[in-house]
Write a protein that holds these residues in place. Structure first.
Motif, PDB file in Angstrom:
ATOM      1  N   GLU A 141      40.886  35.060  25.743  1.00 48.26           N
ATOM      2  CA  GLU A 141      39.481  34.995  25.357  1.00 48.26           C
ATOM      3  C   GLU A 141      38.586  35.865  26.236  1.00 48.26           C
ATOM      4  OE1 GLU A 141      38.448  30.884  26.012  1.00 48.26           O
ATOM      5  OE2 GLU A 141      38.540  31.096  28.194  1.00 48.26           O
ATOM      6  N   LYS A 142      37.412  36.140  25.707  1.00 40.31           N
ATOM      7  CA  LYS A 142      36.352  36.799  26.468  1.00 40.31           C
ATOM      8  C   LYS A 142      35.417  35.690  26.942  1.00 40.31           C
ATOM      9  CE  LYS A 142      32.781  40.341  26.029  1.00 40.31           C
ATOM     10  NZ  LYS A 142      32.209  41.362  25.134  1.00 40.31           N
ATOM     11  N   SER A 143      34.995  35.757  28.197  1.00 34.96           N
ATOM     12  CA  SER A 143      34.067  34.756  28.726  1.00 34.96           C
ATOM     13  C   SER A 143      33.164  35.415  29.759  1.00 34.96           C
ATOM     14  CB  SER A 143      34.846  33.582  29.337  1.00 34.96           C
ATOM     15  OG  SER A 143      35.643  34.019  30.421  1.00 34.96           O
ATOM     16  N   ALA A 144      32.233  34.635  30.269  1.00 37.16           N
ATOM     17  CA  ALA A 144      31.331  35.113  31.323  1.00 37.16           C
ATOM     18  C   ALA A 144      31.887  34.638  32.661  1.00 37.16           C
ATOM     19  CB  ALA A 144      29.931  34.559  31.095  1.00 37.16           C
ATOM     20  N   ALA A 145      31.905  35.524  33.645  1.00 39.12           N
ATOM     21  CA  ALA A 145      32.457  35.186  34.960  1.00 39.12           C
ATOM     22  C   ALA A 145      31.628  34.108  35.634  1.00 39.12           C
ATOM     23  CB  ALA A 145      32.507  36.435  35.836  1.00 39.12           C
ATOM     24  N   ASN A 146      32.313  33.057  36.090  1.00 37.19           N
ATOM     25  CA  ASN A 146      31.625  32.057  36.907  1.00 37.19           C
ATOM     26  C   ASN A 146      31.531  32.600  38.333  1.00 37.19           C
ATOM     27  OD1 ASN A 146      34.063  31.443  38.331  1.00 37.19           O
ATOM     28  ND2 ASN A 146      34.599  29.854  36.839  1.00 37.19           N
ATOM     29  N   ALA A 147      30.944  31.862  39.232  1.00 34.35           N
ATOM     30  CA  ALA A 147      30.715  32.353  40.605  1.00 34.35           C
ATOM     31  C   ALA A 147      32.023  32.723  41.295  1.00 34.35           C
ATOM     32  CB  ALA A 147      29.949  31.304  41.410  1.00 34.35           C
ATOM     33  N   ARG A 148      33.036  31.868  41.183  1.00 31.55           N
ATOM     34  CA  ARG A 148      34.328  32.127  41.847  1.00 31.55           C
ATOM     35  C   ARG A 148      35.004  33.357  41.263  1.00 31.55           C
ATOM     36  NH1 ARG A 148      39.171  31.520  40.905  1.00 31.55           N
ATOM     37  NH2 ARG A 148      39.674  29.852  39.513  1.00 31.55           N
ATOM     38  N   GLN A 149      35.024  33.458  39.928  1.00 34.07           N
ATOM     39  CA  GLN A 149      35.643  34.607  39.272  1.00 34.07           C
ATOM     40  C   GLN A 149      34.886  35.891  39.600  1.00 34.07           C
ATOM     41  OE1 GLN A 149      35.216  32.952  35.366  1.00 34.07           O
ATOM     42  NE2 GLN A 149      37.332  32.174  35.291  1.00 34.07           N
ATOM     43  N   ALA A 150      33.567  35.827  39.591  1.00 28.27           N
ATOM     44  CA  ALA A 150      32.746  36.999  39.898  1.00 28.27           C
ATOM     45  C   ALA A 150      33.023  37.503  41.312  1.00 28.27           C
ATOM     46  CB  ALA A 150      31.269  36.670  39.729  1.00 28.27           C
ATOM     47  N   ALA A 151      33.134  36.585  42.256  1.00 29.31           N
ATOM     48  CA  ALA A 151      33.427  36.982  43.640  1.00 29.31           C
ATOM     49  C   ALA A 151      34.810  37.625  43.740  1.00 29.31           C
ATOM     50  CB  ALA A 151      33.322  35.770  44.560  1.00 29.31           C
ATOM     51  N   ALA A 152      35.795  37.023  43.083  1.00 28.93           N
ATOM     52  CA  ALA A 152      37.161  37.549  43.156  1.00 28.93           C
ATOM     53  C   ALA A 152      37.269  38.929  42.502  1.00 28.93           C
ATOM     54  CB  ALA A 152      38.134  36.580  42.492  1.00 28.93           C
ATOM     55  N   LEU A 153      36.565  39.131  41.403  1.00 23.47           N
ATOM     56  CA  LEU A 153      36.630  40.410  40.689  1.00 23.47           C
ATOM     57  C   LEU A 153      35.564  41.405  41.150  1.00 23.47           C
ATOM     58  CD1 LEU A 153      37.338  39.105  37.067  1.00 23.47           C
ATOM     59  CD2 LEU A 153      38.920  40.322  38.569  1.00 23.47           C
ATOM     60  N   GLN A 154      34.725  40.986  42.080  1.00 22.30           N
ATOM     61  CA  GLN A 154      33.664  41.824  42.634  1.00 22.30           C
ATOM     62  C   GLN A 154      32.726  42.325  41.534  1.00 22.30           C
ATOM     63  OE1 GLN A 154      35.852  44.733  44.948  1.00 22.30           O
ATOM     64  NE2 GLN A 154      36.294  43.241  46.548  1.00 22.30           N
ATOM     65  N   VAL A 155      32.288  41.377  40.701  1.00 24.00           N
ATOM     66  CA  VAL A 155      31.312  41.652  39.645  1.00 24.00           C
ATOM     67  C   VAL A 155      30.204  40.605  39.773  1.00 24.00           C
ATOM     68  CG1 VAL A 155      33.021  42.655  38.063  1.00 24.00           C
ATOM     69  CG2 VAL A 155      32.495  40.220  37.912  1.00 24.00           C
ATOM     70  N   ASN A 156      29.128  40.792  39.027  1.00 27.17           N
ATOM     71  CA  ASN A 156      28.044  39.811  39.030  1.00 27.17           C
ATOM     72  C   ASN A 156      28.427  38.592  38.209  1.00 27.17           C
ATOM     73  OD1 ASN A 156      26.311  41.452  40.563  1.00 27.17           O
ATOM     74  ND2 ASN A 156      25.651  42.540  38.721  1.00 27.17           N
ATOM     75  N   GLU A 157      27.933  37.442  38.618  1.00 25.95           N
ATOM     76  CA  GLU A 157      28.141  36.228  37.846  1.00 25.95           C
ATOM     77  C   GLU A 157      27.575  36.454  36.443  1.00 25.95           C
ATOM     78  OE1 GLU A 157      27.318  31.428  38.274  1.00 25.95           O
ATOM     79  OE2 GLU A 157      26.887  32.770  39.954  1.00 25.95           O
ATOM     80  N   GLY A 158      28.291  36.010  35.413  1.00 24.59           N
ATOM     81  CA  GLY A 158      27.876  36.198  34.031  1.00 24.59           C
ATOM     82  C   GLY A 158      28.410  37.471  33.392  1.00 24.59           C
ATOM     83  N   THR A 159      29.035  38.355  34.193  1.00 23.57           N
ATOM     84  CA  THR A 159      29.623  39.585  33.663  1.00 23.57           C
ATOM     85  C   THR A 159      30.755  39.232  32.695  1.00 23.57           C
ATOM     86  OG1 THR A 159      29.101  40.839  35.666  1.00 23.57           O
ATOM     87  CG2 THR A 159      30.908  41.688  34.309  1.00 23.57           C
ATOM     88  N   PRO A 160      30.851  39.939  31.571  1.00 23.14           N
ATOM     89  CA  PRO A 160      31.972  39.664  30.652  1.00 23.14           C
ATOM     90  C   PRO A 160      33.323  39.945  31.315  1.00 23.14           C
ATOM     91  CG  PRO A 160      30.295  40.998  29.568  1.00 23.14           C
ATOM     92  CD  PRO A 160      29.944  40.952  31.027  1.00 23.14           C
TER      93      PRO A 160
END
Length: 186
Positions: free
Chosen positions: A110-129
């Motif tokens: 699925e496609k989703s919006a990055a939560n805070a933990r995922q955003a930090a791990a992937l080095q993207v902003n929270e909410g990034t697809p």
């Protein structure tokens, strides 16, 4: 009695194929990530048996010059100098090395919006697809691994379109976005 000079035996056919493919890679005719001709095309080109061509491709893959994706094709690998300092092995390859059967069952893709933990791990902003997948890998019909993976949708936009019954996320991502240094995964 005439003494003749001993002649070296001719190189096996698979060595000829390996040498020519290696030369095309070294000379830049085939670049990293380029798809090379299929086994059938190489059989037609060289006139050797499929077994001979397969052995050449298998050995070049073992040597790190090629990457083979079942059902997708054979590609030129990244040069060794650009490869990771560590090895991340594919569960499918490990299972195949034991001469067992691997298959994968996709539970979530699925496609989703990055939560805070995922955003930090992937080095993207929270909410990034991002893309999220959960899969179960089986060895001889026994579940052996659950894979829960998040990937940056901007870097790998075709992640959701892959047929993970034919290839694994590891194999696909290794081809599309090979790791060149330790990177974060969520």
């Amino acid at each position: 009695m005439t003494l003749s000079r001993p002649r070296s035996a001719p190189a096996p056919f698979y060595e000829t194929v390996k040498r020519e493919i290696s030369e095309k890679i070294a000379s830049g005719v085939w670049q990293p990530h380029d798809r090379i001709p299929s086994e059938a095309e190489l059989v037609a080109q060289y006139g050797f048996s499929r077994m001979t061509i397969n052995r050449a491709l298998r050995e070049l893959t073992d040597e790190g010059m090629l990457v083979r994706l079942q059902g997708v094709g054979t590609f030129v690998a990244e040069p060794k100098g650009q490869s990771a300092l560590f090895e991340i092995r594919s569960i499918a390859d490990e299972i195949a090395a034991r001469a067992h059967r691997h298959h994968c069952e996709v539970l979530i893709l699925e496609k989703s919006a990055a939560n805070a933990r995922q955003a930090a791990a992937l080095q993207v902003n929270e909410g990034t697809p991002i893309f999220h997948s959960v899969m179960v890998h089986f060895e001889n019909d026994q579940p052996v691994q659950i894979e829960d993976r998040c990937v940056n949708a901007d870097i790998v936009p075709e992640y959701l379109a892959q047929d993970y019954s034919q290839t694994t996320p590891h194999a696909y991502l290794s081809l599309i976005a090979p790791l060149t240094e330790g990177g974060a995964h969520c």
